[in-house]
Design a protein around this motif. Structure first.
Motif, short mmCIF file in Angstrom:
data_model
loop_
_atom_site.label_atom_id
_atom_site.label_comp_id
_atom_site.label_asym_id
_atom_site.label_seq_id
_atom_site.Cartn_x
_atom_site.Cartn_y
_atom_site.Cartn_z
N ARG A 1 0.76 -1.08 0.12
CA ARG A 1 0.14 0.09 0.01
C ARG A 1 0.98 1.20 -0.04
O ARG A 1 0.40 2.25 -0.31
CB ARG A 1 -0.74 -0.27 1.16
CG ARG A 1 -2.07 -1.21 1.15
CD ARG A 1 -2.79 -1.29 2.45
NE ARG A 1 -2.21 -1.91 3.50
CZ ARG A 1 -2.15 -1.31 4.62
NH1 ARG A 1 -2.16 -0.05 5.02
NH2 ARG A 1 -1.40 -2.01 5.48
N HIS A 2 2.12 1.16 0.43
CA HIS A 2 2.74 2.20 0.62
C HIS A 2 4.07 2.60 -0.36
O HIS A 2 4.73 3.83 -0.02
CB HIS A 2 3.15 2.23 2.45
CG HIS A 2 2.22 2.70 3.06
ND1 HIS A 2 1.75 3.83 3.33
CD2 HIS A 2 1.43 1.78 3.88
CE1 HIS A 2 0.82 3.96 4.38
NE2 HIS A 2 0.63 2.57 4.57
N THR A 3 4.53 1.53 -0.95
CA THR A 3 5.63 1.57 -1.60
C THR A 3 5.53 0.95 -3.33
O THR A 3 4.58 0.57 -3.57
CB THR A 3 6.85 0.55 -1.01
OG1 THR A 3 6.58 -0.65 -1.23
CG2 THR A 3 7.01 0.88 0.39
N VAL B 1 10.04 4.48 -1.91
CA VAL B 1 8.58 5.19 -1.41
C VAL B 1 8.49 6.38 -2.03
O VAL B 1 9.49 7.00 -2.12
CB VAL B 1 9.09 5.31 0.25
CG1 VAL B 1 7.84 5.81 0.99
CG2 VAL B 1 9.37 3.88 1.11
N GLY C 1 4.73 10.03 0.59
CA GLY C 1 4.21 9.07 1.37
C GLY C 1 5.20 8.49 2.67
O GLY C 1 4.89 7.59 3.27
N ALA D 1 3.89 8.35 6.22
CA ALA D 1 2.89 7.45 6.44
C ALA D 1 3.54 6.05 6.48
O ALA D 1 3.17 5.08 7.13
CB ALA D 1 1.85 7.50 5.43
N PHE D 2 4.46 5.76 5.52
CA PHE D 2 5.47 4.68 5.36
C PHE D 2 5.93 4.30 6.88
O PHE D 2 6.13 3.33 7.49
CB PHE D 2 6.20 4.64 4.46
CG PHE D 2 7.31 3.44 4.45
CD1 PHE D 2 6.63 2.05 3.97
CD2 PHE D 2 8.44 3.55 4.51
CE1 PHE D 2 7.74 1.03 4.05
CE2 PHE D 2 9.46 2.60 4.71
CZ PHE D 2 8.92 1.27 4.40
#
Length: 259
Positions: free
Chosen positions: A191-193, A221, A225, A228-229
């Motif tokens: 979801r983040h990378t 990344v 973001g 958030a990561f």
């Protein structure tokens, strides 16, 4: 002619897109490997090599075989190489090349740049607006967990065996926690990378004597973001006391430089 200096080799640090004005102004003051000035080498292509001219006597194939056994030289060269890439990355997207990427002369480097221009452009487009972050999971030694006290009537031998069993169970539990954390990180990474590279767990001189490294991953990344990561990775170990998660970065995307 006998007194003429030997021609230099062309040392290449990285590939970059067209350099912004701020970087072009900075380049005349930037020193790289062997204290050599750094310059941009480009043709009509939309990408450039960041290069230095280095002494052939110190960097030809014969010399490097010896140099790579000299830990002091190796560390100094690696630091200089990394410094150049860090400076470039502070101003533009950078595709790092491995240390001691060398060509016989600027013409040879230009030939390579032209031949791979399309691949370099695609890689730079993928890396634009992203940075590399490292995620490591460490297992805490079971010795840090206090074993339950044995009943007063227990013999010393039985108490010792009970303590060893408790320690073994704690050790196994820590590995289970590390596996849970690994699965959680894999889920949030989706979801983040934008990419992941798995490196070997650190051991030997690079490892901590107090903890065991069981995961050593790199993630690509998006710049927007990153917070958030980091928060998501930190949360992956919040209820797992037997492990520790370490996040490093942002770095230039060394792990994602291969085609």
């Amino acid at each position: 002619m006998n007194g003429a200096p030997a021609p230099a080799l062309t040392y290449v640090y990285a590939v970059i897109p067209p350099a912004p004005a701020a970087l072009r102004e900075l380049l005349p003051t930037l020193k790289g490997v062997a204290g050599a000035p750094v310059a941009l080498l480009s043709a009509e292509d939309p990408v450039s090599f960041a290069v230095s001219a280095v002494p052939r006597a110190d960097f030809d194939e014969t010399a490097l075989k010896t140099r790579f056994e000299d830990l002091r030289w190796l560390e100094e060269t690696a630091r200089a190489h990394h410094h150049v890439i860090e400076v470039l990355a502070a101003h533009t997207t950078v595709l790092p090349l491995r240390m001691a990427t060398l060509y016989q002369d600027p013409a040879g480097a230009l030939d390579a740049l032209r031949a791979q221009s399309g691949a370099f452009t695609a890689q730079l487009a993928r890396l634009s607006g992203h940075a590399e972050y490292g995620v490591k999971i460490y297992v805490r030694p079971a010795e840090r967990d206090r074993a339950p006290a044995a009943p007063a009537a227990t013999s010393p031998g039985k108490a010792y065996l009970a303590a060893r069993r408790a320690q073994q169970h704690a050790h196994e539990d820590h590995y289970r926690q590390a596996q849970v954390a690994t699965e959680r990180i894999a889920d949030l990474a989706r979801r983040h990378t934008a990419g992941q590279v798995r490196h070997p767990a650190q051991s030997g001189p690079l490892a901590s004597a107090a903890e065991e490294n069981v995961l050593n991953d790199a993630y690509l990344v998006p710049d927007g973001g990153a917070d958030a990561f980091r928060a998501a990775v930190a949360g992956a170990a919040r209820d797992l006391p037997g492990i520790r998660i370490e996040v490093t970065g942002p770095w230039a995307p060394y792990s994602f430089a291969a085609p």
